[in-house]
Design a protein around this motif. Structure first.
Motif, PDB file in Angstrom:
ATOM      1  N   LEU A  15      40.313  47.806  35.391  1.00 12.45           N
ATOM      2  CA  LEU A  15      40.765  47.363  36.703  1.00 12.45           C
ATOM      3  C   LEU A  15      39.588  47.164  37.647  1.00 12.45           C
ATOM      4  O   LEU A  15      38.546  47.805  37.501  1.00 12.45           O
ATOM      5  CB  LEU A  15      41.739  48.380  37.301  1.00 12.45           C
ATOM      6  N   VAL A  16      39.763  46.288  38.632  1.00 12.15           N
ATOM      7  CA  VAL A  16      38.708  45.997  39.602  1.00 12.15           C
ATOM      8  C   VAL A  16      39.214  46.333  41.002  1.00 12.15           C
ATOM      9  O   VAL A  16      40.275  45.851  41.417  1.00 12.15           O
ATOM     10  CB  VAL A  16      38.295  44.507  39.536  1.00 12.15           C
ATOM     11  N   PHE A  17      38.456  47.183  41.700  1.00  9.13           N
ATOM     12  CA  PHE A  17      38.838  47.587  43.050  1.00  9.13           C
ATOM     13  C   PHE A  17      37.680  47.353  44.009  1.00  9.13           C
ATOM     14  O   PHE A  17      36.511  47.447  43.623  1.00  9.13           O
ATOM     15  CB  PHE A  17      39.228  49.073  43.085  1.00  9.13           C
ATOM     16  N   ALA A  18      38.011  47.089  45.260  1.00 10.54           N
ATOM     17  CA  ALA A  18      36.986  46.907  46.280  1.00 10.54           C
ATOM     18  C   ALA A  18      36.362  48.236  46.679  1.00 10.54           C
ATOM     19  O   ALA A  18      35.195  48.300  47.042  1.00 10.54           O
ATOM     20  CB  ALA A  18      37.594  46.220  47.506  1.00 10.54           C
ATOM     21  N   ASP A  19      37.138  49.314  46.597  1.00 11.06           N
ATOM     22  CA  ASP A  19      36.700  50.633  47.064  1.00 11.06           C
ATOM     23  C   ASP A  19      36.591  51.602  45.889  1.00 11.06           C
ATOM     24  O   ASP A  19      37.588  51.871  45.216  1.00 11.06           O
ATOM     25  CB  ASP A  19      37.709  51.153  48.093  1.00 11.06           C
ATOM     26  N   LEU A 157      35.941  41.866  46.444  1.00  6.95           N
ATOM     27  CA  LEU A 157      35.038  40.772  46.752  1.00  6.95           C
ATOM     28  C   LEU A 157      34.660  40.057  45.452  1.00  6.95           C
ATOM     29  O   LEU A 157      34.842  40.599  44.357  1.00  6.95           O
ATOM     30  CB  LEU A 157      33.769  41.306  47.425  1.00  6.95           C
ATOM     31  N   ASN A 158      34.117  38.857  45.575  1.00  8.32           N
ATOM     32  CA  ASN A 158      33.705  38.120  44.383  1.00  8.32           C
ATOM     33  C   ASN A 158      32.734  38.921  43.533  1.00  8.32           C
ATOM     34  O   ASN A 158      32.812  38.917  42.300  1.00  8.32           O
ATOM     35  CB  ASN A 158      33.068  36.790  44.783  1.00  8.32           C
ATOM     36  N   THR A 159      31.807  39.619  44.182  1.00  9.35           N
ATOM     37  CA  THR A 159      30.817  40.397  43.443  1.00  9.35           C
ATOM     38  C   THR A 159      31.448  41.553  42.681  1.00  9.35           C
ATOM     39  O   THR A 159      30.901  41.997  41.659  1.00  9.35           O
ATOM     40  CB  THR A 159      29.742  40.937  44.396  1.00  9.35           C
ATOM     41  N   ASP A 160      32.579  42.063  43.147  1.00  5.11           N
ATOM     42  CA  ASP A 160      33.261  43.161  42.452  1.00  5.11           C
ATOM     43  C   ASP A 160      33.783  42.715  41.090  1.00  5.11           C
ATOM     44  O   ASP A 160      33.944  43.530  40.177  1.00  5.11           O
ATOM     45  CB  ASP A 160      34.436  43.690  43.291  1.00  5.11           C
ATOM     46  N   TRP A 161      34.046  41.420  40.958  1.00  5.54           N
ATOM     47  CA  TRP A 161      34.625  40.892  39.721  1.00  5.54           C
ATOM     48  C   TRP A 161      33.600  40.626  38.628  1.00  5.54           C
ATOM     49  O   TRP A 161      33.962  40.362  37.479  1.00  5.54           O
ATOM     50  CB  TRP A 161      35.376  39.580  40.003  1.00  5.54           C
ATOM     51  N   VAL A 162      32.315  40.673  38.972  1.00  5.80           N
ATOM     52  CA  VAL A 162      31.277  40.250  38.026  1.00  5.80           C
ATOM     53  C   VAL A 162      31.339  40.992  36.688  1.00  5.80           C
ATOM     54  O   VAL A 162      31.347  40.350  35.621  1.00  5.80           O
ATOM     55  CB  VAL A 162      29.875  40.366  38.668  1.00  5.80           C
ATOM     56  N   ASP A 191      43.215  36.085  44.501  1.00  6.67           N
ATOM     57  CA  ASP A 191      43.529  37.480  44.234  1.00  6.67           C
ATOM     58  C   ASP A 191      43.392  37.772  42.741  1.00  6.67           C
ATOM     59  O   ASP A 191      42.875  36.962  41.975  1.00  6.67           O
ATOM     60  CB  ASP A 191      44.930  37.828  44.740  1.00  6.67           C
ATOM     61  N   ALA A 192      43.882  38.942  42.326  1.00  2.97           N
ATOM     62  CA  ALA A 192      43.748  39.348  40.927  1.00  2.97           C
ATOM     63  C   ALA A 192      44.473  38.397  39.984  1.00  2.97           C
ATOM     64  O   ALA A 192      44.019  38.160  38.856  1.00  2.97           O
ATOM     65  CB  ALA A 192      44.273  40.772  40.760  1.00  2.97           C
ATOM     66  N   ARG A 193      45.601  37.862  40.409  1.00  2.64           N
ATOM     67  CA  ARG A 193      46.336  36.924  39.559  1.00  2.64           C
ATOM     68  C   ARG A 193      45.575  35.608  39.429  1.00  2.64           C
ATOM     69  O   ARG A 193      45.570  34.978  38.378  1.00  2.64           O
ATOM     70  CB  ARG A 193      47.735  36.690  40.130  1.00  2.64           C
TER      71      ARG A 193
END
Length: 232
Positions: A15-19, A157-162, A191-193
C-alpha cells in the motif's frame, strides 16, 4: 488475468500512503491488532477499503484461518444489518477472547439509515471488532468517533508512488531506474484507482512502440526510460 488483478496489493506493505504514521497504524492492526475499532476516513480513492481488506487477510493468515470476505456496505444498511454482522462473526473461528473481524465500508450510510446503532453495537458486542471506512467523517457523531481509532488517509503525492510503480514495472519486465520512474510519474494526476490505469497505459504504450520498432528492437525499460528523460 487483467493488469489490475496482477498488480492489486497483496500485502499491507504494497500500500502507498502520504503519511508514514498512517502506514504504521495500518501495520499495527495487521499484526498486533489493537483492541479499539478502526475507522479510516478521507477522500475517495485513497486506499481505505484496500487497507482494511489487507488487514483482515493478514490477521486471518496469522491465525491459520481460511480468509473469507466479511464485508458489509453501508449502502445496504437495513433493519437486519447488525444481525447479519453477528452471523458473519459467528462464522469466524478465533482463539478464545479474540474478537471477530468485520469490515464496514461507507459507515456513514449506516449512520444515515440506523442512527446511533453502530455505537450501541460496539458497546454491546466486544466479541466483534469493526474496521470501517468513510469519505465523510463529519457525518459521524462524536460519540461514535470517540469509540473508534480515527485515522485520516490522505492522497499520496506523485513521489510517494515511485517505489510501487518501480515494482510494477519490474514485474512487467521493465527495470526502469528510480529517476526514470520519478520522471514518468510527473504527468500522473489522480487517486489510487487512477494510478493502476496510468501504469497500464505506460506499459502498453511502451510495448506497442517496441513492437513497431522492429529495425532496432528495444526493451520496454529502455523506452520508458527515454520517455521519462532517462537513458535510452
Amino acid at each position: 488475468m487483467t493488469f489490475a488483478e496482477r498488480h492489486r496489493p497483496k500485502a499491507v506493505q504494497d500500500l502507498v500512503f502520504a503519511d508514514p504514521t498512517v502506514a504504521a497504524t495500518i501495520m499495527r492492526y495487521a499484526t498486533a491488532r489493537p483492541s479499539k475499532p478502526l475507522l479510516l476516513y478521507g477522500e475517495p480513492g485513497t486506499g481505505k477499503s484496500e487497507a482494511l481488506r489487507l488487514i483482515v487477510e493478514a490477521q486471518f493468515a496469522q491465525a491459520g484461518i481460511t480468509s473469507v470476505d466479511f464485508t458489509v456496505n453501508g449502502a445496504d444498511a437495513g433493519k437486519g444489518l447488525f444481525d447479519k454482522i453477528l452471523n458473519m462473526a459467528q462464522m469466524q473461528m478465533w482463539a478464545p477472547g479474540t474478537p471477530a473481524l468485520i469490515i464496514i465500508d461507507e459507515i456513514d450510510e449506516v449512520e444515515d439509515a440506523l442512527s446511533g446503532k453502530t455505537r450501541t453495537f460496539i458497546e454491546q458486542h466486544k466479541s466483534v471488532q469493526l474496521l470501517a471506512s468513510t469519505n465523510y467523517i463529519k457525518k459521524l457523531k462524536p460519540a461514535l468517533q470517540s469509540r473508534m481509532r480515527c485515522v485520516e488517509v490522505q492522497r499520496p503525492l506523485n513521489t510517494d508512488w515511485v517505489p510501487r510503480a518501480q515494482a510494477i514495472l519490474a514485474a512487467e519486465g521493465a527495470r526502469v531506474t528510480q529517476s526514470g520512474v520519478t520522471q514518468l510519474l510527473q504527468n500522473f494526476s489522480g487517486d489510487a484507482r487512477d494510478f493502476i490505469d496510468y501504469m497500464e497505459e505506460q506499459v502498453q504504450a511502451a510495448k506497442q512502440f517496441a513492437s513497431a520498432a522492429s529495425a532496432q528492437p528495444r526493451t520496454v525499460a529502455s523506452i520508458l526510460n527515454q520517455a521519462s528523460g532517462g537513458t535510452p
